[in-house]
Design a protein around this motif. Structure first.
Motif, short mmCIF file in Angstrom:
data_model
loop_
_atom_site.label_atom_id
_atom_site.label_comp_id
_atom_site.label_asym_id
_atom_site.label_seq_id
_atom_site.Cartn_x
_atom_site.Cartn_y
_atom_site.Cartn_z
N VAL A 354 34.31 34.88 55.35
CA VAL A 354 34.07 36.60 55.59
C VAL A 354 34.84 37.12 54.25
CG1 VAL A 354 34.96 38.73 56.60
CG2 VAL A 354 34.01 36.69 58.02
N VAL A 355 34.29 38.06 53.49
CA VAL A 355 34.69 38.58 52.42
C VAL A 355 36.05 39.46 52.45
CG1 VAL A 355 34.45 39.95 50.16
CG2 VAL A 355 32.65 38.52 51.28
N GLY A 356 37.08 39.05 51.71
CA GLY A 356 38.59 39.81 52.06
C GLY A 356 38.72 40.70 50.57
N TYR A 357 38.25 40.30 49.69
CA TYR A 357 37.98 41.01 48.15
C TYR A 357 36.97 40.76 47.43
CZ TYR A 357 39.09 42.40 43.75
OH TYR A 357 39.31 42.95 42.32
N ALA A 358 36.35 41.81 47.10
CA ALA A 358 35.11 41.75 45.92
C ALA A 358 35.35 42.34 44.76
CB ALA A 358 33.81 41.89 46.75
N SER A 359 35.30 41.94 43.57
CA SER A 359 35.45 42.57 42.37
C SER A 359 34.06 43.55 42.30
CB SER A 359 35.77 41.79 41.13
OG SER A 359 34.61 40.83 40.93
N PRO A 360 34.43 44.63 41.21
CA PRO A 360 33.16 45.45 41.01
C PRO A 360 32.00 44.66 40.28
CG PRO A 360 35.26 46.30 40.16
CD PRO A 360 35.62 45.22 40.76
N ALA A 361 32.31 43.50 39.85
CA ALA A 361 31.03 42.79 39.09
C ALA A 361 30.17 42.39 40.08
CB ALA A 361 31.66 41.67 38.23
N LEU A 362 30.39 42.55 41.56
CA LEU A 362 29.44 42.09 42.58
C LEU A 362 28.11 42.91 42.51
CD1 LEU A 362 28.66 40.56 45.06
CD2 LEU A 362 29.82 42.30 46.50
N ARG A 363 28.46 44.04 41.89
CA ARG A 363 27.32 45.24 41.67
C ARG A 363 26.34 44.80 40.63
NH1 ARG A 363 30.08 49.29 41.31
NH2 ARG A 363 29.98 50.08 43.49
N ASP A 364 26.96 44.24 39.54
CA ASP A 364 25.88 43.84 38.48
C ASP A 364 25.36 42.18 38.64
OD1 ASP A 364 27.01 45.92 37.03
OD2 ASP A 364 28.67 44.95 36.13
N VAL A 365 25.94 41.40 39.51
CA VAL A 365 25.59 40.13 39.72
C VAL A 365 24.50 40.13 40.86
CG1 VAL A 365 26.08 37.90 40.15
CG2 VAL A 365 27.57 39.12 38.83
N LEU A 366 24.72 40.76 42.05
CA LEU A 366 23.75 40.87 43.01
C LEU A 366 23.47 41.92 43.50
CD1 LEU A 366 26.07 38.34 45.49
CD2 LEU A 366 23.92 37.81 43.83
N VAL A 374 33.25 44.09 51.82
CA VAL A 374 34.48 43.31 52.42
C VAL A 374 34.25 43.75 53.84
CG1 VAL A 374 36.89 44.25 52.94
CG2 VAL A 374 35.97 44.49 50.29
N GLY A 375 34.67 42.61 54.52
CA GLY A 375 34.56 42.34 55.98
C GLY A 375 33.30 42.05 56.46
N ARG A 376 32.56 41.47 55.58
CA ARG A 376 31.18 41.00 56.07
C ARG A 376 30.98 39.36 55.47
NH1 ARG A 376 26.46 44.46 53.51
NH2 ARG A 376 25.26 42.94 54.92
N ALA A 377 30.22 38.52 56.21
CA ALA A 377 30.17 37.26 55.92
C ALA A 377 29.53 37.22 54.62
CB ALA A 377 29.36 36.44 56.85
N LEU A 378 30.02 36.33 53.71
CA LEU A 378 29.18 36.44 51.98
C LEU A 378 27.77 35.72 52.22
CD1 LEU A 378 29.58 36.22 49.24
CD2 LEU A 378 30.40 33.78 49.32
N ALA A 379 27.42 35.03 53.32
CA ALA A 379 26.08 34.52 53.43
C ALA A 379 25.06 35.70 53.84
CB ALA A 379 25.72 33.45 54.40
N ASP A 380 25.90 36.87 54.43
CA ASP A 380 25.03 37.91 55.00
C ASP A 380 24.78 38.58 53.87
OD1 ASP A 380 25.06 36.87 57.24
OD2 ASP A 380 26.77 38.20 58.07
N LEU A 381 25.24 38.80 52.53
CA LEU A 381 25.05 39.51 51.62
C LEU A 381 23.93 39.11 50.58
CD1 LEU A 381 28.96 40.05 50.20
CD2 LEU A 381 27.40 41.72 51.80
N LEU A 382 23.54 37.82 51.03
CA LEU A 382 22.43 37.04 50.15
C LEU A 382 20.98 37.07 50.85
CD1 LEU A 382 24.56 34.16 48.92
CD2 LEU A 382 23.92 36.25 47.65
N PRO A 383 20.03 36.84 50.39
CA PRO A 383 18.94 36.70 50.87
C PRO A 383 18.63 35.41 51.83
CG PRO A 383 18.31 37.23 48.61
CD PRO A 383 19.85 37.17 49.03
#
Length: 629
Positions: A354-366, A374-383
């Motif tokens: 589960v993501v506790g912190y994510a830097s702003p670069a997440l918007r550029d990368v994914l 924040v608060g979601r599983a990292l695997a759920d953010l991906l296809p």
């Protein structure tokens, strides 16, 4: 003396310590059970102090001892020599125990005072390895505690609330108090700073010797002549404890070559606050019992001094905390600035992913908003196709509590584009300040594309895009690790290709080579390999085939090449000669050489296809003079 320290293992008793123990038991027992002349006591004590000085010389002779510890033991060896001189003075001066002559007491007291001063200087001069402000706080702490003990010594030195009439008694009491304070000073300095110029065993013996010596001096004028043997036994025991300390230091330096005791310094100490509470209680008790006498005023001064020292200490602590907070705010601001504008992505996830912190670069990368991550599983953010690789990365780093895992992953942006990222996952679950897995992700799509391009250029023919000899060799090496199967090598050379270059030009010849490459790809299976060796020579590697299958493939190739192609307005068809070599136990170079022989035979005979059959392979009806289709 060679400066070496013997290693003691098991339960072997050190002979010097054994001798000291035997002497201690015999001497102290003799003093307690029978009256021994004072001269004998002084002579024995002088000998023990001289032995102590010699044992200290053994300690400082060790080449690996720390300089600070060497200086300390040199100073206390000098103190031991002064104590020995004091015993010799009493021996030859005819002083009695307990002394009745006030001048004699003062003379002996002065000698002991010099030795005590040397011991105190040795402890005071021991350096503290810490920052200046930390050293200042430590000194204030020690000073506050020592003033508290000084108040207790003042209470003993001024009995009845006023100065004693017996000057000798006052001198001796002050000296005894100073010796006790010396022991307390050493203990407090060690307790707060975490370092000492002696090993643990030597420290215990030194502390006991100082305390016992202080007790004997304090009761020097309080004991009757009939109790002189107790006083003499205590002073002898003090000297013997110092000798034991020196020997213990020498032996324990086998495991601690530096001769130092080091432990983790506590972040803070409650002793100064205990000193404040103790001095206030002593002050209240003294005023309640005796009022503001000489001793009471001393208590007032002491309590006020302790409070003042602690206030100064608190002021330093507040100033340091303010500076620390300023540095932390500055570092936090700088960190946020770096993270906010960094192109690399930083994630902090827990053991469940589960993501506790994510830097702003997440918007550029994914293409994902960091606030929604924040608060979601990292695997759920991906296809779904990207999740297994990420879950495997987290599982691998969790399996290594103190390690890191670096891996390149292929992920998909929300816009549908494919990205290559390099992820470095570090396990910080056991660190209280982190309590998670730190994942640093860098977009390496351009670098990966360039890497793939360079790899393709190194392993493929630039004109036709077919594998070159290097990739063909790699394919052959991979086949060597598979179960033995029969392979066929088809070596193809275009007929009259030089005439095309000479008459129509090299651009037309190059286009013809591209057409040939495309038709060769269509004539073989996906598991087969077509490569260009150079010029107009091509090679086809067939796996798991027979002579008949290889000949059939060669005929398909000749038929495909014979179909006309329009190139730059010219209707051209390619003709070729193919040599075939088949075998399952030959090296590739040998098969290629056999195919070359067969190809030249086909060109010379005009048959189009010739087969060079390796030993052990039975030729079929098509193996010889296969001919053109």
């Amino acid at each position: 003396m060679n400066g070496s320290v013997p290693q003691r293992h098991g339960r072997v008793l050190d002979p010097v310590l054994g001798a000291l123990a035997a002497v201690s038991l015999v001497s102290i027992g003799a003093l307690l059970l029978a009256v021994v002349p004072a001269g004998v006591v002084d002579a024995v004590q002088a000998a023990v102090w001289l032995l102590f000085a010699w044992l200290c010389r053994q300690v400082v002779a060790n080449r690996r001892i720390a300089p600070a510890a060497r200086r300390f033991w040199r100073w206390i060896a000098a103190a031991g020599l002064v104590f020995a001189v004091g015993n010799l003075v009493t021996l030859f001066g005819g002083l009695t125990r307990p002394p009745q002559n006030e001048r004699a007491v003062i003379l002996w007291t002065l000698l002991v005072a010099v030795g005590v001063a040397i011991l105190g200087w040795a402890m005071y001069a021991f350096p503290l390895v810490m920052p200046c402000r930390a050293r200042a706080r430590l000194r204030l702490d020690v000073a506050a505690i020592m003033v508290a003990f000084g108040m207790l010594a003042w209470h003993l030195c001024v009995p009845g609330g006023s100065a004693p009439l017996n000057t000798a008694r006052l001198y001796v009491t002050v000296l005894a108090s100073a010796m006790a304070l010396l022991a307390v000073f050493g203990a407090v300095k060690l307790l707060i700073s975490g370092t000492a110029p002696f090993t643990p065993g030597a420290g215990v013996a030194l502390g006991a010797g100082v305390v016992l010596g202080a007790w004997s001096v304090l009761h020097l004028l309080n004991l009757q002549a009939s109790d002189a043997r107790v006083l003499n036994a205590a002073q002898l025991a003090s000297a013997l404890l110092f000798a034991v300390a020196a020997r213990a230091q020498y032996l324990q330096m086998g495991a601690r070559p530096s001769g130092l005791t080091k432990r983790r310094r506590p972040a803070h100490s409650r002793l100064p606050y205990l000193a404040v509470a103790a001095t206030q209680l002593m002050l209240v008790a003294e005023v309640w019992r005796s009022g503001l006498s000489l001793r009471g005023w001393g208590m007032v001064v002491g309590a006020g001094t302790v409070v003042t020292l602690v206030l100064f200490r608190q002021n330093l602590a507040f100033a340091d905390n303010a500076q620390l907070l300023d540095r932390l705010r500055h570092q936090e601001k700088r960190f946020r600035s770096l993270v906010q504008h960094a192109s690399d992505l930083t994630l902090l996830v827990d053991a469940d992913g589960v993501v506790g912190y994510a830097s702003p670069a997440l918007r550029d990368v994914l293409g994902v908003d960091p606030r929604h991550a924040v608060g979601r599983a990292l695997a759920d953010l991906l296809p779904p196709e990207d999740a297994p690789a990420v879950e495997k990365l987290l599982a691998d780093v969790i399996a290594d509590p103190a390690g890191s895992v670096r891996r390149q992953l292929q992920v998909h942006h929300v816009d549908g584009s494919t990205r290559w990222v390099e992820a470095l996952a570090t396990n910080g679950l056991e660190e209280a300040d982190v309590a998670g897995i730190i994942v640093n992700i860098r977009d390496v799509t351009q670098a990966r594309s360039l890497q793939d391009l360079l790899r393709h250029q190194a392993t493929h023919d630039e004109l036709t895009g077919l594998p070159n000899r290097a990739l063909l060799n790699e394919k052959v090496r991979q086949l060597r690790h598979e179960p033995v199967r029969q392979e066929a090598v088809l070596l193809l050379d275009l007929d009259d290709f030089k005439a095309v270059n000479d008459e129509l030009g090299h651009p037309v010849g190059d286009e013809l080579l591209v057409v040939v490459a495309d038709r060769l790809r269509r004539c073989v299976r996906p598991s087969d390999t077509v490569a260009r060796l150079g010029g107009d020579e091509f090679v086809v590697l067939l796996t798991g085939t027979t002579v008949e299958g290889a000949v059939a493939t060669a005929r398909r190739i000749l038929s495909a090449l014979a179909e006309p192609a329009m190139i730059d307005g010219h209707r051209l068809s390619a003709r070729a000669s193919i040599g075939i070599a088949i075998g399952s136990d030959k090296q590739f170079d040998a098969l290629l050489r056999d195919a070359d022989i067969a190809m030249y035979e086909a060109k010379r005979n005009g048959t189009g296809i010739e087969v060079h059959t390796a030993p052990g392979v039975l030729p079929d009806a098509t193996a010889s003079g296969a001919g053109r289709p």
